[in-house]
Design an enzyme around this catalytic site. Structure first.
Site, PDB file in Angstrom:
ATOM      1  N   ASP A  97       0.861  -1.177   0.000  1.00  0.00           N
ATOM      2  CA  ASP A  97       0.000   0.000   0.000  1.00  0.00           C
ATOM      3  C   ASP A  97       0.905   1.237   0.000  1.00  0.00           C
ATOM      4  O   ASP A  97       2.102   1.152   0.304  1.00  0.00           O
ATOM      5  CB  ASP A  97      -0.888  -0.036   1.248  1.00  0.00           C
ATOM      6  N   ASP A 140      -1.766  -0.229   6.222  1.00  0.00           N
ATOM      7  CA  ASP A 140      -1.973   0.536   7.451  1.00  0.00           C
ATOM      8  C   ASP A 140      -3.437   0.659   7.850  1.00  0.00           C
ATOM      9  O   ASP A 140      -3.741   0.948   8.998  1.00  0.00           O
ATOM     10  CB  ASP A 140      -1.427   1.950   7.288  1.00  0.00           C
ATOM     11  N   ASP A 192      -0.290   5.140   0.911  1.00  0.00           N
ATOM     12  CA  ASP A 192      -0.577   6.120   1.957  1.00  0.00           C
ATOM     13  C   ASP A 192      -0.651   5.456   3.324  1.00  0.00           C
ATOM     14  O   ASP A 192      -1.408   4.511   3.531  1.00  0.00           O
ATOM     15  CB  ASP A 192      -1.890   6.843   1.655  1.00  0.00           C
TER      16      ASP A 192
END
Length: 224
Positions: free
Chosen positions: A18, A172, A20
């Site tokens: 991922d 995240d 961001d």
């Protein structure tokens, strides 16, 4: 692939990343843009920000404004992407991300970016954070469904040429972790948001991640 939880070791043949919150800290931009959106629609920003991480904008809008026609969500999503792409103030790498990305490249560990951002936004943010782009990218334009749907991670694995079970996801957000699990992959949760979401392994950032070639096309990742 197996995990040795006592010493926090995982082995994998490929890594799906991922962007961001995982490689790039873009929280300042995300919060500025979504705060304006929340104010425009009379919504509580604290509730809005709980939803938006990990999802494409139109999918977040569909959760937050469930009665609104999807056409309006897609239209506002285009505006949101343009606003975020024009705003790179405060975009920085997650601690340890530059060395982590360099290790992936140096060891030739197959890896792909799997992000809810589109090509212009992902290109801009990675550049602003001083991070190189992987050769394989699965962006918003590449998929028909947003995380937590597993489509993006499954496409990333397929493009790299590996089975899902051989891939390790770094994420995240709740939407991203759910997507990785749904794809049949193990998940390394990065940062505070991920801590309570039950990833296979959790790290505060990428500074403690060490990678070694285990031979036979496998790589050993140690977390500590």
């Amino acid at each position: 692939m197996t995990a040795t939880t006592a010493d926090s070791v995982l082995t994998a043949r490929a890594v799906l990343l991922d962007m961001d919150g995982t490689l790039v800290n873009s929280d300042a931009v995300v919060e500025r843009c979504w705060r304006r959106w929340a104010d425009r629609h009379g919504l509580d920003f604290d509730e809005v920000i709980k939803v938006v991480h990990g999802r494409q904008g139109y999918a977040s809008m569909a959760v937050l404004l469930p009665e609104r026609p999807m056409a309006e969500n897609y239209a506002e999503n285009r505006e949101m992407l343009a606003a975020e792409t024009a705003d790179m103030e405060g975009v920085v790498p997650i601690p340890g991300a530059p060395a982590f990305m360099a290790a992936l490249a140096g060891l030739r560990l197959p890896h792909a970016l799997v992000t809810s951002a589109d090509v212009p936004l992902s290109t801009g943010r990675m550049a602003a954070a001083g991070l190189g782009l992987p050769d394989v990218r699965v962006t918003a334009e590449s998929v028909g469904a947003s995380k937590p749907d597993p489509e993006g991670f499954l496409k990333g694995a397929a493009e790299l040429g590996f089975d899902p079970a051989d891939c390790l996801v770094f994420e995240d957000s709740e939407a991203g972790i759910l997507a990785g699990r749904a794809a049949g992959m193990r998940v390394v949760g990065v940062g505070a948001r991920a801590a309570a979401l039950g990833p296979t392994v959790h790290v505060d950032d990428l500074t403690g991640v060490r990678i070694a070639d285990a031979g036979g096309g496998e790589f050993r990742l140690t977390f500590g």
